[in-house]
Design a protein around this motif. Structure first.
Motif, PDB file in Angstrom:
ATOM      1  N   ALA A   1      40.735  41.674  34.795  1.00  0.00           N
ATOM      2  CA  ALA A   1      40.006  40.571  35.424  1.00  0.00           C
ATOM      3  C   ALA A   1      40.021  40.709  36.935  1.00  0.00           C
ATOM      4  CB  ALA A   1      40.628  39.237  35.001  1.00  0.00           C
ATOM      5  N   GLY A   2      41.134  41.146  37.500  1.00  0.00           N
ATOM      6  CA  GLY A   2      41.195  41.344  38.945  1.00  0.00           C
ATOM      7  C   GLY A   2      40.221  42.408  39.408  1.00  0.00           C
ATOM      8  N   ASP A   3      40.118  43.485  38.649  1.00  0.00           N
ATOM      9  CA  ASP A   3      39.148  44.538  38.967  1.00  0.00           C
ATOM     10  C   ASP A   3      37.725  43.989  38.920  1.00  0.00           C
ATOM     11  OD1 ASP A   3      37.976  47.024  39.421  1.00  0.00           O
ATOM     12  OD2 ASP A   3      37.988  47.522  37.291  1.00  0.00           O
ATOM     13  N   ALA A   4      37.412  43.234  37.856  1.00  0.00           N
ATOM     14  CA  ALA A   4      36.062  42.690  37.708  1.00  0.00           C
ATOM     15  C   ALA A   4      35.734  41.690  38.816  1.00  0.00           C
ATOM     16  CB  ALA A   4      35.919  42.029  36.337  1.00  0.00           C
ATOM     17  N   VAL A   5      36.664  40.805  39.119  1.00  0.00           N
ATOM     18  CA  VAL A   5      36.422  39.809  40.176  1.00  0.00           C
ATOM     19  C   VAL A   5      36.238  40.490  41.516  1.00  0.00           C
ATOM     20  CG1 VAL A   5      37.497  37.916  41.467  1.00  0.00           C
ATOM     21  CG2 VAL A   5      37.599  37.931  38.969  1.00  0.00           C
ATOM     22  N   GLY A   6      37.102  41.481  41.809  1.00  0.00           N
ATOM     23  CA  GLY A   6      36.976  42.184  43.080  1.00  0.00           C
ATOM     24  C   GLY A   6      35.641  42.882  43.230  1.00  0.00           C
ATOM     25  N   TYR A   7      35.133  43.452  42.142  1.00  0.00           N
ATOM     26  CA  TYR A   7      33.841  44.155  42.205  1.00  0.00           C
ATOM     27  C   TYR A   7      32.679  43.174  42.325  1.00  0.00           C
ATOM     28  CZ  TYR A   7      29.908  47.082  40.802  1.00  0.00           C
ATOM     29  OH  TYR A   7      28.707  47.736  40.758  1.00  0.00           O
ATOM     30  N   LEU A   8      32.682  42.144  41.502  1.00  0.00           N
ATOM     31  CA  LEU A   8      31.572  41.187  41.521  1.00  0.00           C
ATOM     32  C   LEU A   8      31.520  40.418  42.834  1.00  0.00           C
ATOM     33  CD1 LEU A   8      31.849  39.777  37.876  1.00  0.00           C
ATOM     34  CD2 LEU A   8      30.172  41.415  38.761  1.00  0.00           C
ATOM     35  N   ARG A   9      32.662  40.233  43.469  1.00  0.00           N
ATOM     36  CA  ARG A   9      32.699  39.486  44.728  1.00  0.00           C
ATOM     37  C   ARG A   9      31.960  40.219  45.832  1.00  0.00           C
ATOM     38  NH1 ARG A   9      38.584  37.690  46.122  1.00  0.00           N
ATOM     39  NH2 ARG A   9      38.755  39.896  46.664  1.00  0.00           N
ATOM     40  N   GLU A  10      31.822  41.525  45.709  1.00  0.00           N
ATOM     41  CA  GLU A  10      31.128  42.307  46.727  1.00  0.00           C
ATOM     42  C   GLU A  10      29.614  42.242  46.598  1.00  0.00           C
ATOM     43  OE1 GLU A  10      32.574  46.230  46.370  1.00  0.00           O
ATOM     44  OE2 GLU A  10      34.551  45.793  47.205  1.00  0.00           O
ATOM     45  N   LEU A  11      29.127  41.756  45.457  1.00  0.00           N
ATOM     46  CA  LEU A  11      27.688  41.744  45.211  1.00  0.00           C
ATOM     47  C   LEU A  11      27.069  40.432  45.676  1.00  0.00           C
ATOM     48  CD1 LEU A  11      27.779  43.181  41.588  1.00  0.00           C
ATOM     49  CD2 LEU A  11      27.556  44.454  43.729  1.00  0.00           C
ATOM     50  N   GLY A  12      25.745  40.460  45.889  1.00  0.00           N
ATOM     51  CA  GLY A  12      25.024  39.236  46.209  1.00  0.00           C
ATOM     52  C   GLY A  12      24.944  38.323  45.003  1.00  0.00           C
ATOM     53  N   PRO A  13      24.662  37.018  45.223  1.00  0.00           N
ATOM     54  CA  PRO A  13      24.648  36.060  44.106  1.00  0.00           C
ATOM     55  C   PRO A  13      23.700  36.444  42.985  1.00  0.00           C
ATOM     56  CG  PRO A  13      24.634  34.923  46.220  1.00  0.00           C
ATOM     57  CD  PRO A  13      24.443  36.368  46.516  1.00  0.00           C
ATOM     58  N   SER A  14      22.484  36.850  43.312  1.00  0.00           N
ATOM     59  CA  SER A  14      21.523  37.188  42.258  1.00  0.00           C
ATOM     60  C   SER A  14      21.937  38.460  41.528  1.00  0.00           C
ATOM     61  CB  SER A  14      20.123  37.352  42.856  1.00  0.00           C
ATOM     62  OG  SER A  14      20.133  38.361  43.851  1.00  0.00           O
TER      63      SER A  14
END
Length: 774
Positions: free
Chosen positions: A337-350
């Protein structure tokens, strides 16, 4: 596996550049070291090399002492040991410094590229040579034969009975059944081997147990070698890849993590039992596969990764040992989950919503559907066995709310020294084994790392936050306990204090590794740091904290060592542990400060590697059991009288029988044969004695039969005092004993036990009546 990191890890180049002001570096390499950093690194390498050499010298002396019959505990340090260790340490230190010099960089890169072929070649060679870590040579002590038969290095350990007396004979017995899913040898009646104490068999669940495949195609001896070598190599490789993922591809830190995990006391003392190696392999591989799936844009490849994750998840589930599965599940969930959150946090909302749906939600849903379907197909045929197992007195359905587990963290620090004694008393080496991480230093480093990031206005690191939260939850379970609703909701009620403490220490090691990798954020002006001349980077003020915590740990270690029966060496062991702790911390500080500390960190992990490698012997073949005269005698009688049923005086003699193809009522009963024992106990008054996973002792007696079990007996034992009339009612034909002569015992119609054979250290008796063989 080598491609799993192709698109970067949690510390991608984008994030790395942002956090370091645009600076990047070659993976696994640090900046050019200053003079002070080189001196500090050399000092760490020298000290770690000396400690490793001293350990090896002491263990070599213990090995000679044990094999020569001179005792099983080192009473004192030999005056020559430090000098011999110094001689060994000099070339070792020089080799490490040379290997990690910049001139050796091409060699390191070559080894990195070839790591998987090298691992595969090692498995092939060790399997072909029948090399394992089994303590199977203990059978020579039990049933006669050459002492240390086939043991090349080290010595076999009696405490590994669950391996050489239970798991390994079960696997060997399967060769006589054609690797059937239901064995008619174990328990002397139809016994499922697909789930409870899972064995190699031609059944669907074995598809998810790759380390048992060697038995199916190579037979017993080489199957045993493959079982040991493949798991060790897989654990090293997968741990190294996870280390790369969570250290921004800092390869030396990753190599140190892999060595400290694969050779930690927990992994080595439990290496062949209860699936700890499989859980660590499958769990870490699941995190890696999820990481790759998140960054994969091709739908077909994502579908393949979803199937891979389903296979790994089923392999994890089919270990069937909740005491470790539950706490490790929470740890791996935090990492993924930490890996996924860290990656998704770098992307734009859409973009984030689309990626979360296509690359996370859909693959996970597909994985869960496959796991549910395959899991149902494997479990439904054995629901009666599962019901029987969960309905036992032991192990039954465990329920533990935790609390009072401080002692287990003290054992964790002392556990590396368990390898320096041969016997199990007075402290059980396996139960006290842990992951050497000096808990809670990893948590302290993680907090300091997060504070450091926050002061630089850098977002908190998701893997550290989630893993830290899980570690706090698990530590709370161990130390103070959880309310019953929370323990039930988290499934921790199905675990045990000692198992959860071991996982806490593993999580602490991961926090240390992750914090070291993230420490090279540019420091804030005026920050609280401890400057080190010539290091090129300031060091944080973690060292005094670490020293205080290490001192507290050493006090507990000294107490644990005294209780362990090594009071004479307790001061030495405590001093060695203190030096090792200082070396490990200094190496971590060097790496965190950005210095070229690869040699120092790997050298520090070498101490754990040497102590872990001392636990299990280097064993060639399995002749101590498979070529024993006692087994040959049983096999001959089983061939001549194929319909006969056997019993042994002790449960390990029952295990001997099944390896020879003779069905035996008191081979280890993985679940109770209730129908058999109710013949002797029709009113069920003794059911609490025999309704359990059990090692069973059978004693022939005059008169009626009875079950004997005292409250202070181990949970997994009971005794049957068996009259000869009841022996006949149960259909038992042969009895195997360690006694060369049995007391004269008779039953109705002239029933008696008649000596058939003496072979090795056992005697074999046949039940006969007035008309001869019944």
């Amino acid at each position: 596996m080598p491609e799993i990191m192709r698109d970067g890890g949690v510390g991608d180049d984008v994030r790395r550049a942002r956090e370091t002001g645009g600076a990047t570096r070659e993976p696994g390499a640090g900046p050019a070291p200053s003079r002070g950093a080189r001196i500090a690194r050399a000092a760490c390498v020298a000290l770690a090399s000396y400690l490793s050499a001293l350990w090896a010298v002491m263990f070599a002396r213990l090995t000679a002492q044990v094999r020569g019959g001179g005792g099983d505990v080192l009473a004192a340090l030999d005056p020559a040991d430090p000098l011999v260790a110094a001689v060994v340490a000099v070339p070792l230190c020089a080799l490490l410094l040379a290997f990690f010099s910049r001139r050796a960089a091409p060699l390191r890169r070559l080894l990195f590229r070839l790591r998987v072929p090298i691992g595969l070649l090692a498995v092939v060679a060790l399997t072909a040579l029948e090399i394992s870590g089994s303590s199977i040579a203990q059978w020579s002590t039990l049933i006669g034969g050459d002492a240390d038969q086939g043991t090349l290095l080290g010595f076999s350990r009696s405490i590994r009975g669950d391996e050489f007396m239970v798991l390994t004979p079960f696997a060997f017995s399967q060769e006589h059944t054609g690797y059937a899913a239901v064995s008619d040898l174990i328990r002397g009646t139809a016994t499922d081997v697909t789930m409870v104490y899972a064995q190699p068999c031609w059944a669907l669940p074995t598809l998810f147990r790759p380390f048992l495949w060697g038995y199916l195609v190579l037979g017993s001896a080489r199957g045993l070698a493959f079982f040991w070598s493949a798991r060790l190599v897989a654990l090293l490789l997968v741990s190294f890849e996870l280390g790369r993922l969570f250290t921004r591809d800092r390869r030396c830190v990753s190599a140190a993590y892999a060595a400290m995990l694969a050779f930690c006391p927990l992994a080595q003392w439990w290496f062949a039992i209860n699936g700890i190696a499989e859980l660590l392999i499958f769990g870490q591989a699941l995190v890696l596969a999820l990481h790759r799936c998140l960054r994969e844009g091709r739908p077909l490849v994502r579908a393949g990764l979803a199937l891979l994750m389903a296979w790994l998840a089923l392999g994890y589930l089919f270990v069937v040992y909740p005491a470790w599965q539950v706490p490790l599940f929470w740890m791996f969930l935090a990492l993924g989950a930490g890996d996924a959150v860290g990656y998704l946090r770098e992307l734009g909302p859409s973009e984030r919503r689309g990626v979360a749906l296509r690359r996370l939600a859909l693959p996970l849903c597909g994985m869960l559907l496959v796991v549910a379907a395959v899991g149902a197909a494997c479990l439904l045929p054995v629901t009666d066995v599962i019901a029987l197992e969960t309905g036992t007195v032991y192990p039954g359905q465990r329920s533990d709310l935790g609390g009072g587990g401080l002692e287990y963290f003290l054992y964790e620090a002392a556990s590396p020294f368990n390898a320096l004694r041969a016997s199990e008393a007075p402290l059980n080496a396996s139960e006290s084994a842990g992951v050497f991480a000096l808990f809670p230093l990893g948590l302290v480093f993680a907090v300091l790392c997060q504070v450091r990031r926050a002061r630089r206005t850098v977002s908190l690191d998701a893997p550290i936050v989630l893993l830290g939260a899980v570690e706090v939850l698990l530590a709370a379970y161990c130390l103070v306990g959880l309310p019953e609703p929370l323990a039930a909701a988290t499934l921790l009620s199905h675990s045990l204090n000692v198992r959860v403490a071991q996982v806490v220490c593993l999580a602490d090691l991961l926090l240390m590794v992750r914090s070291v990798a993230l420490w090279d954020v540019a420091p804030a002006t005026g920050g609280a740091h401890l400057a080190v001349r010539g290091c090129g980077r300031p060091w944080p003020r973690a060292l005094p904290w670490a020293a205080a915590l290490a001192a507290d740990a050493l006090a507990g270690v000294a107490l644990a060592l005294v209780a362990h029966g090594s009071a004479g060496l307790a001061p030495l062991f405590s001093a060695l542990l203190g030096l090792f702790a200082a070396t490990l911390l200094a190496s971590a500080q060097l790496a965190a400060a950005g210095a070229d500390a690869g040699a120092a960190l790997v050298a520090a992990s070498l101490v754990v590697l040497v102590s872990g490698a001392s636990v299990n012997p280097v064993q060639r073949g399995a002749d101590a059991l498979l070529a024993s005269p006692a087994r040959a005698a049983v096999a001959q009688l089983a061939d001549d009288d194929p319909g006969a049923l056997w019993a042994g005086e002790y449960s390990f003699l029952g295990q001997l029988c099944i390896t020879a193809g003779a069905p035996c009522v008191n081979s280890v009963n993985t679940y109770p044969a209730l129908d058999r024992w109710r013949v002797l106990d029709p009113d069920g008054s003794d059911e609490r004695a025999y309704n359990r996973y059990a090692h069973i002792t059978v004693v022939p007696v005059e008169g009626p039969s009875s079950f004997v079990r005292d409250e202070w007996d181990p949970q997994d034992t009971f005794t049957v005092r068996l009259g000869l009339d009841d022996m006949e009612r149960l259909g038992i034909d042969y009895y195997v004993s360690l006694a060369q002569d049995l007391p004269e015992v008779t039953g109705g119609e002239g029933l008696r036990l008649e000596l058939v054979s003496r072979a090795g250290g056992v005697s074999i008796w046949r039940l006969v009546g007035e008309r001869g063989v019944r």
